[in-house]
Design an enzyme around this catalytic site. Structure first.
Site, PDB file in Angstrom:
ATOM      1  N   ASP A   1     -65.684  64.738 -27.828  1.00  0.00           N
ATOM      2  CA  ASP A   1     -65.582  65.097 -28.985  1.00  0.00           C
ATOM      3  C   ASP A   1     -66.507  65.984 -29.650  1.00  0.00           C
ATOM      4  O   ASP A   1     -67.626  65.073 -29.928  1.00  0.00           O
ATOM      5  CB  ASP A   1     -65.077  63.977 -29.664  1.00  0.00           C
ATOM      6  CG  ASP A   1     -64.736  64.153 -30.793  1.00  0.00           C
ATOM      7  OD1 ASP A   1     -64.295  65.195 -31.373  1.00  0.00           O
ATOM      8  OD2 ASP A   1     -64.692  63.013 -31.701  1.00  0.00           O
TER       9      ASP A   1
ATOM     10  N   ASP B   1     -61.803  70.740 -30.561  1.00  0.00           N
ATOM     11  CA  ASP B   1     -62.859  69.931 -31.270  1.00  0.00           C
ATOM     12  C   ASP B   1     -62.844  69.058 -30.029  1.00  0.00           C
ATOM     13  O   ASP B   1     -64.048  68.424 -30.443  1.00  0.00           O
ATOM     14  CB  ASP B   1     -63.242  69.997 -32.269  1.00  0.00           C
ATOM     15  CG  ASP B   1     -62.524  68.786 -32.411  1.00  0.00           C
ATOM     16  OD1 ASP B   1     -61.246  68.432 -32.327  1.00  0.00           O
ATOM     17  OD2 ASP B   1     -62.820  68.218 -33.761  1.00  0.00           O
ATOM     18  N   GLU B   2     -61.401  68.941 -29.108  1.00  0.00           N
ATOM     19  CA  GLU B   2     -61.603  67.592 -28.680  1.00  0.00           C
ATOM     20  C   GLU B   2     -60.309  66.902 -27.238  1.00  0.00           C
ATOM     21  O   GLU B   2     -60.116  68.460 -26.983  1.00  0.00           O
ATOM     22  CB  GLU B   2     -61.042  65.744 -29.129  1.00  0.00           C
ATOM     23  CG  GLU B   2     -60.198  65.597 -29.609  1.00  0.00           C
ATOM     24  CD  GLU B   2     -59.202  64.996 -30.577  1.00  0.00           C
ATOM     25  OE1 GLU B   2     -59.367  63.931 -29.893  1.00  0.00           O
ATOM     26  OE2 GLU B   2     -58.874  64.640 -31.261  1.00  0.00           O
TER      27      GLU B   2
END
Lengths: 366, 375
Positions: free
Chosen positions: B27, B122-123
């Site tokens: 993350d 973003d992860e």
């Protein structure tokens, strides 16, 4: 108030009534059967507010009474009692007691006063037709009706009366069924109505119950069909059916005669490897043959050749193969004619010019 | 339901099949805000909010750790964030920059395994059960990934490792930012027992309140509740909660998620009123959504519209057709029909959305319609 009726007498009419009643109800009374006893007659009614079916049965009772009882429970009880059982009914203040042999059921009732029956209006015109003729006309057309189309007027059947001619039209936009036949009586009227899909399906079932003529009353907002002891009502779709005459008036190529069975069998096989959803099949017309091809997203392909008498310019046209199969299956003659418009924008499938039925199948473009 | 009951046999089976997996959840730390701070040195060390301007109706898309100290978090209305921290620097999102950084980190993931599931920019979840690098040590792989991300993007990420997605996700959140945490199969159960309900991924405020009413405040409480009770109260999710409480999460890392729906929505700078205006906006949204589905060669059969009224009350209306929805008269007719069952005639609207679902692959054939050819 009491009466007795034989299970076999009540079961199939009751089934017809329960078919009409919606299972999921917001108005409790609409899940009930309206039951009236009126001097030797038992009158049963079921409705979903769009359609209503009433059945009149003779009984050996003289009183007058009315009530409503839960439809599906009522049907289940009658259905599950032994064959030929005599079923005894006793209508009381707040319940109906049903008993037969060693069985006894007490059903709760709802007051019949609030039951919203169809109000009868003066018919604009009426005619009668043999149930067999109407049933066949429906069976050859209704499969083309749309289902849940946003063009709500297509979710039904167009009935067009023009003096002594009855025309039925059904279309989902992709194909169309046209029926035209004489009813052997002058109505002196020209009128078009659209009967909703569910109404047509129920009417079709009711026609199973009789061999006699049925009488059709067309009123302002609804249609009433009397078939022996069954009275059927349906609200009409309040809309104008699109004018499709333009389709019929364009220029066509010469009719192409085809052996129906050969074409149908070839199509049925080719469709196996067509796209699962679109069922696209391409027909290449060339001298003395049609080549049918289909392919799917897995790159599988099918090809069939059907011999025909064709001497025109070679051409290629694609269809939903299933639509063609449906049309062919509903034609009775061994030889059928494919009549394709000059601009390849539509195709008629028909027996001969005299036949009461014809189908239009719209092509697909690649 | 307690262990040893009849359903625990199936649970054990599931457990054996999936409990020896090695799942990493990566993350990125305050991703959008960190990209901004990286690219604009004047933003470093300052409370940065990426999202709508402070006096607009926009929301916070992301915020820097400096901004978080003020209680600001993503999805909060920008106006609210401004009240919490008037000194915060609001910047407009630069999605191109974020996508670029995201593509770089995904390349890093793919150098370890093809089993990469990126739920967002973003992860990502990685299944490294069969990765031979670093002798197959998930810990070493995760640390190497973190280092590479820093080298190639100048950004930090947090990594969580465990034997399923649920725990890996929780682990990545533990030592944020630039964190690293491992939850072993031995620790898994105790870990979940002590976990407060609101920390469970997939449990939002509404479910948390509902669970609290049932006396469920942490993993231990959840474990005591029978499957039947969970199903009765939470429907389909009940089974998921039941398994999660025992540390069971058999969900695989899905490499490419097939799109289930395509949707577009807009919050208007000024509330809209009048059904004609609203219909027009919906038509524009629908046209754009249909272009998106067409570009992906998908045909939708379900149309859902979303309306948020002035008072934030939100409703949806939906309709499924038997044939694909195509741009034109038919689609507009459908919209008209859908809004007739709403209050747009006499209520103001702040947000409109259109979602297309029941997506099917385009066929090469296009069916002509009899009534289209009739003028």
């Amino acid at each position: 108030m009491k009466f007795i009726i034989n299970r076999e007498k009540i079961l199939s009419p009751l089934q017809q009534i329960v078919n009409v009643i919606e299972k999921r109800q917001t108005m409790a009374i609409m899940a009930n059967v309206f039951l009236q006893l009126d001097d030797h007659q038992l009158i049963l009614t079921g409705s979903d507010l769009e359609i209503q079916v009433t059945v009149i049965l003779p009984v050996d009772s003289t009183g007058i009474a009315s009530t409503t009882i839960p439809a599906s429970k009522f049907l289940d009880i009658c259905r599950l009692l032994p064959s030929n059982a005599d079923i005894k009914f006793q209508i009381e203040e707040t319940k109906v007691i049903i008993s037969s042999g060693r069985s006894r059921f007490s059903l709760s009732t709802l007051s019949p006063e609030t039951y919203p029956g169809f109000s009868e209006t003066e018919p604009k015109y009426q005619f009668s037709i043999p149930s067999k003729q109407l049933k066949e006309a429906l069976s050859k057309t209704t499969f083309c009706m749309a289902n849940q189309d946003f063009r709500y007027y297509l979710n039904g059947l167009l009935m067009n009366i023009s003096n002594s001619t009855l025309k039925l039209v059904a279309s989902d936009g992709h194909r169309m069924a046209l029926f035209q036949d004489e009813i052997n009586q002058d109505t002196g009227i020209s009128n078009k109505i659209i009967i909703p899909r569910k109404g047509i399906q129920e009417l079709y079932r009711i026609l199973d119950l009789t061999e006699n003529d049925v009488t059709i009353h067309v009123c302002k907002n609804n249609i009433k069909v009397i078939a022996d002891n069954v009275i059927f009502f349906a609200k009409l779709i309040d809309a104008k059916y699109p004018n499709f005459q333009q389709i019929l008036q364009q220029a066509f190529l010469d009719p192409i005669p085809v052996q129906k069975q050969n074409l149908k069998e070839a199509l049925t096989r080719v469709v196996i490897l067509s796209n699962e959803k679109s069922k696209g099949v391409t027909l290449d017309f060339d001298v003395e043959q049609i080549m049918l091809t289909a392919f799917n997203s897995e790159h599988e392909e099918a090809e069939e050749k059907v011999a025909i008498e064709f001497s025109g310019e070679p051409m290629t046209i694609s269809f939903n193969g299933q639509y063609l199969i449906d049309a062919l299956s509903n034609l009775d003659s061994d030889i059928v004619f494919l009549i394709i418009s000059k601009d390849l924008s539509c195709c008629f499938v028909e027996e001969s010019t005299q036949a009461p039925y014809q189908y239009i199948v719209m092509p697909m473009t690649l | 339901m307690v262990e040893g009951s009849k359903s625990s046999i199936t649970d054990k089976l599931i457990n054996n099949q999936v409990s020896n997996r090695k799942i990493i959840h990566i993350d990125m730390d305050a991703f959008f805000a960190s990209v901004e701070q990286r690219d604009f040195s004047e933003l470093q060390g300052k409370p940065v909010i990426v999202g709508g301007p402070p006096h607009s109706r926009g929301v916070v898309a992301a915020c820097s750790y400096e901004a978080r100290k003020f209680g600001i978090h993503s999805a909060m209305p920008s106006s609210h964030a401004y009240r919490l921290c008037p000194d915060a620097i609001f910047v407009t999102p630069r999605f191109e920059a974020y996508r670029e950084a995201s593509a770089i980190i995904r390349e890093i993931f793919y150098s370890y395994t093809t089993l990469v599931e990126p739920p967002s920019l973003d992860e990502a979840y990685l299944d490294v059960s069969h990765c031979s690098k670093h002798n197959g040590s998930a810990t070493l792989i995760a640390k190497a990934i973190k280092t590479k991300i820093q080298q190639h993007t100048g950004l930090t990420a947090s990594a969580g490792i465990s034997y399923n997605k649920f725990l890996a996700k929780i682990a990545s959140d533990i030592n944020k930012p630039n964190g690293f945490y491992l939850i072993t199969p031995e620790q898994g159960k105790t870990f979940i027992e002590n976990l407060p309900i609101r920390k469970f991924h997939g449990i939002g405020k509404a479910t948390e309140t509902k669970m609290a009413k049932l006396g469920i405040h942490n993993g231990k409480d959840l474990k005591k509740v029978s499957l039947q009770c969970l199903k009765e109260n939470f429907g389909k999710a009940g089974l998921y909660y039941y398994h999660i409480a025992q540390g069971i999460d058999p969900r695989p890392v899905k490499t490419n998620r097939p799109k289930k729906s395509i949707g577009i929505e807009t919050t208007f700078q000024q509330d809209l009123s009048g059904s004609a205006v609203i219909l027009k906006q919906l038509q524009i949204l629908l046209k754009n959504a249909l272009e998106k589905t067409a570009a992906k060669r998908l045909s939708p059969r379900t149309l859902t519209i979303k309306i948020k009224y002035q008072n934030f009350q939100q409703i949806t209306r939906s309709r499924t057709l038997t044939s694909p929805i195509q741009h034109g008269k038919a689609a507009n007719y459908l919209l008209k029909e859908l809004i007739t069952t709403t209050d747009v005639n006499h209520r103001k609207v702040r947000l409109l959305g259109v979602t297309l679902s029941s997506l099917e692959k385009h066929s090469n054939y296009h069916q002509l319609d009899l009534f289209d050819s009739i003028s």
